[in-house]
Write a protein that holds these residues in place. Structure first.
Motif, PDB file in Angstrom:
ATOM      1  N   SER A 193      -5.297  40.132   4.525  1.00 43.14           N
ATOM      2  CA  SER A 193      -4.397  40.974   4.374  1.00 43.14           C
ATOM      3  C   SER A 193      -3.092  39.969   4.003  1.00 43.14           C
ATOM      4  O   SER A 193      -2.646  39.294   4.685  1.00 43.14           O
ATOM      5  CB  SER A 193      -4.062  42.052   5.315  1.00 43.14           C
ATOM      6  N   ARG A 246      -0.213  41.304   5.016  1.00 48.68           N
ATOM      7  CA  ARG A 246       0.567  41.823   6.097  1.00 48.68           C
ATOM      8  C   ARG A 246       0.029  41.011   7.537  1.00 48.68           C
ATOM      9  O   ARG A 246      -0.875  41.445   7.917  1.00 48.68           O
ATOM     10  CB  ARG A 246       0.482  43.370   6.167  1.00 48.68           C
ATOM     11  N   ASN A 289      -2.957  45.648  10.600  1.00 56.00           N
ATOM     12  CA  ASN A 289      -4.177  46.070  11.231  1.00 56.00           C
ATOM     13  C   ASN A 289      -5.319  45.455  10.969  1.00 56.00           C
ATOM     14  O   ASN A 289      -6.175  45.236  12.008  1.00 56.00           O
ATOM     15  CB  ASN A 289      -4.281  47.660  10.704  1.00 56.00           C
ATOM     16  N   SER A 290      -5.718  44.836   9.811  1.00 52.55           N
ATOM     17  CA  SER A 290      -6.927  44.184   9.539  1.00 52.55           C
ATOM     18  C   SER A 290      -6.940  42.656  10.025  1.00 52.55           C
ATOM     19  O   SER A 290      -8.018  42.343  10.734  1.00 52.55           O
ATOM     20  CB  SER A 290      -7.108  44.079   7.999  1.00 52.55           C
ATOM     21  N   ILE A 308      -7.289  48.338   2.643  1.00 52.60           N
ATOM     22  CA  ILE A 308      -7.759  49.044   1.533  1.00 52.60           C
ATOM     23  C   ILE A 308      -6.508  49.222   0.449  1.00 52.60           C
ATOM     24  O   ILE A 308      -5.451  49.650   0.857  1.00 52.60           O
ATOM     25  CB  ILE A 308      -8.545  50.455   1.962  1.00 52.60           C
ATOM     26  N   ALA A 348      -5.644  50.630  -3.478  1.00 50.73           N
ATOM     27  CA  ALA A 348      -5.970  51.245  -4.447  1.00 50.73           C
ATOM     28  C   ALA A 348      -7.499  51.355  -4.595  1.00 50.73           C
ATOM     29  O   ALA A 348      -8.213  51.198  -5.265  1.00 50.73           O
ATOM     30  CB  ALA A 348      -5.747  50.428  -5.984  1.00 50.73           C
ATOM     31  N   MET A 349      -7.875  51.944  -3.484  1.00 45.60           N
ATOM     32  CA  MET A 349      -9.369  52.289  -3.143  1.00 45.60           C
ATOM     33  C   MET A 349     -10.369  51.098  -3.251  1.00 45.60           C
ATOM     34  O   MET A 349     -11.429  51.375  -3.179  1.00 45.60           O
ATOM     35  CB  MET A 349      -9.738  53.480  -4.153  1.00 45.60           C
ATOM     36  N   THR A 358      -9.390  48.403   6.724  1.00 42.39           N
ATOM     37  CA  THR A 358      -8.170  49.387   7.263  1.00 42.39           C
ATOM     38  C   THR A 358      -7.706  50.347   6.112  1.00 42.39           C
ATOM     39  O   THR A 358      -7.313  49.466   5.191  1.00 42.39           O
ATOM     40  CB  THR A 358      -7.268  48.569   7.965  1.00 42.39           C
ATOM     41  N   THR A 380      -5.378  56.185   4.672  1.00 44.98           N
ATOM     42  CA  THR A 380      -5.565  57.717   4.575  1.00 44.98           C
ATOM     43  C   THR A 380      -6.924  58.008   5.153  1.00 44.98           C
ATOM     44  O   THR A 380      -7.737  56.965   5.775  1.00 44.98           O
ATOM     45  CB  THR A 380      -5.963  58.250   3.059  1.00 44.98           C
ATOM     46  N   LEU A 433      -4.829  54.346   9.502  1.00 43.84           N
ATOM     47  CA  LEU A 433      -3.932  53.317   9.772  1.00 43.84           C
ATOM     48  C   LEU A 433      -2.777  52.976   8.775  1.00 43.84           C
ATOM     49  O   LEU A 433      -3.072  51.970   7.714  1.00 43.84           O
ATOM     50  CB  LEU A 433      -4.601  52.214  10.295  1.00 43.84           C
ATOM     51  N   GLU A 434      -1.717  53.581   8.849  1.00 39.59           N
ATOM     52  CA  GLU A 434      -0.650  53.219   7.876  1.00 39.59           C
ATOM     53  C   GLU A 434       0.322  52.416   7.803  1.00 39.59           C
ATOM     54  O   GLU A 434       0.573  51.519   7.406  1.00 39.59           O
ATOM     55  CB  GLU A 434       0.113  54.553   7.269  1.00 39.59           C
TER      56      GLU A 434
HETATM   57  C1  LIG Z   1      -0.527  48.286  -2.411  1.00 42.25           C
HETATM   58  C2  LIG Z   1      -1.222  49.099  -1.308  1.00 42.25           C
HETATM   59  C3  LIG Z   1      -2.026  50.074  -1.619  1.00 42.25           C
HETATM   60  C4  LIG Z   1      -2.812  50.810  -0.696  1.00 42.25           C
HETATM   61  N1  LIG Z   1      -4.027  51.625  -1.234  1.00 42.25           N
HETATM   62  C5  LIG Z   1      -4.431  52.463  -0.397  1.00 42.25           C
HETATM   63  C6  LIG Z   1      -5.405  53.308  -0.886  1.00 42.25           C
HETATM   64  O1  LIG Z   1      -5.936  53.424  -1.888  1.00 42.25           O
HETATM   65  N2  LIG Z   1      -6.109  54.091   0.187  1.00 42.25           N
HETATM   66  C7  LIG Z   1      -5.648  54.154   1.516  1.00 42.25           C
HETATM   67  O2  LIG Z   1      -6.112  54.849   2.189  1.00 42.25           O
HETATM   68  N3  LIG Z   1      -4.786  53.355   1.797  1.00 42.25           N
HETATM   69  C8  LIG Z   1      -3.919  52.330   1.049  1.00 42.25           C
HETATM   70  N4  LIG Z   1      -2.883  51.725   1.592  1.00 42.25           N
HETATM   71  C9  LIG Z   1      -2.490  51.659   3.052  1.00 42.25           C
HETATM   72  C10 LIG Z   1      -3.319  50.475   3.644  1.00 42.25           C
HETATM   73  O3  LIG Z   1      -4.726  50.308   3.268  1.00 42.25           O
HETATM   74  C11 LIG Z   1      -3.149  50.361   5.067  1.00 42.25           C
HETATM   75  O4  LIG Z   1      -1.640  50.619   5.375  1.00 42.25           O
HETATM   76  C12 LIG Z   1      -3.825  49.286   5.792  1.00 42.25           C
HETATM   77  O5  LIG Z   1      -3.882  49.827   7.346  1.00 42.25           O
HETATM   78  C13 LIG Z   1      -3.155  48.178   5.627  1.00 42.25           C
HETATM   79  O6  LIG Z   1      -3.733  47.307   6.453  1.00 42.25           O
HETATM   80  P1  LIG Z   1      -3.073  45.775   7.030  1.00 42.25           P
HETATM   81  O7  LIG Z   1      -2.071  46.206   7.973  1.00 42.25           O
HETATM   82  O8  LIG Z   1      -4.270  44.941   7.251  1.00 42.25           O
HETATM   83  O9  LIG Z   1      -2.449  45.203   5.756  1.00 42.25           O
HETATM   84  C14 LIG Z   1      -2.341  50.772   0.523  1.00 42.25           C
HETATM   85  C15 LIG Z   1      -1.587  50.100   0.849  1.00 42.25           C
HETATM   86  C16 LIG Z   1      -0.841  49.108  -0.048  1.00 42.25           C
HETATM   87  C17 LIG Z   1       0.322  48.277   0.372  1.00 42.25           C
END
Ligand SMILES: Cc1cc2nc3c(=O)[nH]c(=O)nc-3n(C[C@H](O)[C@H](O)[C@H](O)COP(=O)(O)O)c2cc1C
Length: 192
Positions: free
Chosen positions: A13, A15, A19-20, A87, A89-90, A130, A133, A166-167
């Motif tokens: 990630s 970030r 989360n991941s 995740i 874009a799915m 992670t 949605t 986990l947003e």
């Molecule tokens: C560019 C982008 C695309 C994303 N696409 C999705 C998605 O398709 N489906 C979903 O459930 N979350 C989506 N998310 C939300 C992330 O999966 C979520 O915030 C996740 O916890 C991020 O993990 P991280 O903290 O390890 O980066 C997206 C986030 C970003 C920035």
């Protein structure tokens, strides 16, 4: 595990501390006591996409010289692979996908050249995903690619642990049950 544990953790990630990455760091704390390994935040690395030149079908090597060289050197040595990805874009995030695309030399070794570099070792794997949605199929795209990765790298046994809803950065820490799921997965695979 039968042999001593040698692991590689790829946290992909962008970030850092998200989360991941937090999930991957938790795995590292558990594995450190059990074996030798390396943790890499791949966002800090310069890893190009695959150029599609297919030159790896000649000799099983990638012609690109970038930070993936380090990972190419580690992969044949390990018996446990951890990859963590948000995740996007799915599917897997771009960094994770770029690494998997760049495993084409191992695909060529296995299916074109019938060489045994990766085949010599059997591996286990843990994949941490992670998502923001709670869509039913939110991990489906990533799972297909991770199954491909497992085939190419001879990861015979793997578990995918996905976390939904986990947003925000760090949300994974709010529920200790999230870490228990990781712990259980490692125990079930006989890694701990
Ligand atoms: C560019 C982008 C695309 C994303 N696409 C999705 C998605 O398709 N489906 C979903 O459930 N979350 C989506 N998310 C939300 C992330 O999966 C979520 O915030 C996740 O916890 C991020 O993990 P991280 O903290 O390890 O980066 C997206 C986030 C970003 C920035």
């Amino acid at each position: 595990m039968e042999n001593s544990l040698k692991y590689l953790i790829l946290s992909t990630s962008p970030r850092i501390g998200g989360n991941s990455d937090t999930a991957a760091r938790y795995v590292e704390t558990l594995l450190k006591a059990k074996g030798d390994g390396v943790f890499i935040n791949t966002f800090h690395k310069k890893i190009n996409p695959c150029f599609g030149c297919n030159l790896c079908s000649r000799d099983g090597r990638c012609v690109q010289k970038d930070d993936l060289t380090e990972i190419y050197e580690l992969l044949p040595q390990i018996n446990f692979l951890v990859m963590a990805s948000p995740i996007y874009a799915m599917g897997l995030c771009a960094q994770a996908k770029a690494i998997i695309d760049r495993l084409q030399p191992y695909w060529a070794q296995k299916y074109v050249l019938k060489q045994a570099e990766m085949l010599q070792k059997r591996r286990k794997g843990l994949y941490l995903l992670t998502a923001g949605t709670n869509f039913n199929n939110v991990f489906t795209g990533a799972e297909i690619t991770l199954r491909y990765l497992s085939n190419v790298l001879e990861v015979e046994e793997f578990k995918i642990v996905g976390f939904k809803n986990l947003e925000e950065k760090g949300e994974i820490q709010k529920d200790p049950g999230n870490f228990n799921r990781i712990l259980e997965a490692l125990k079930q695979m006989g890694v701990l």
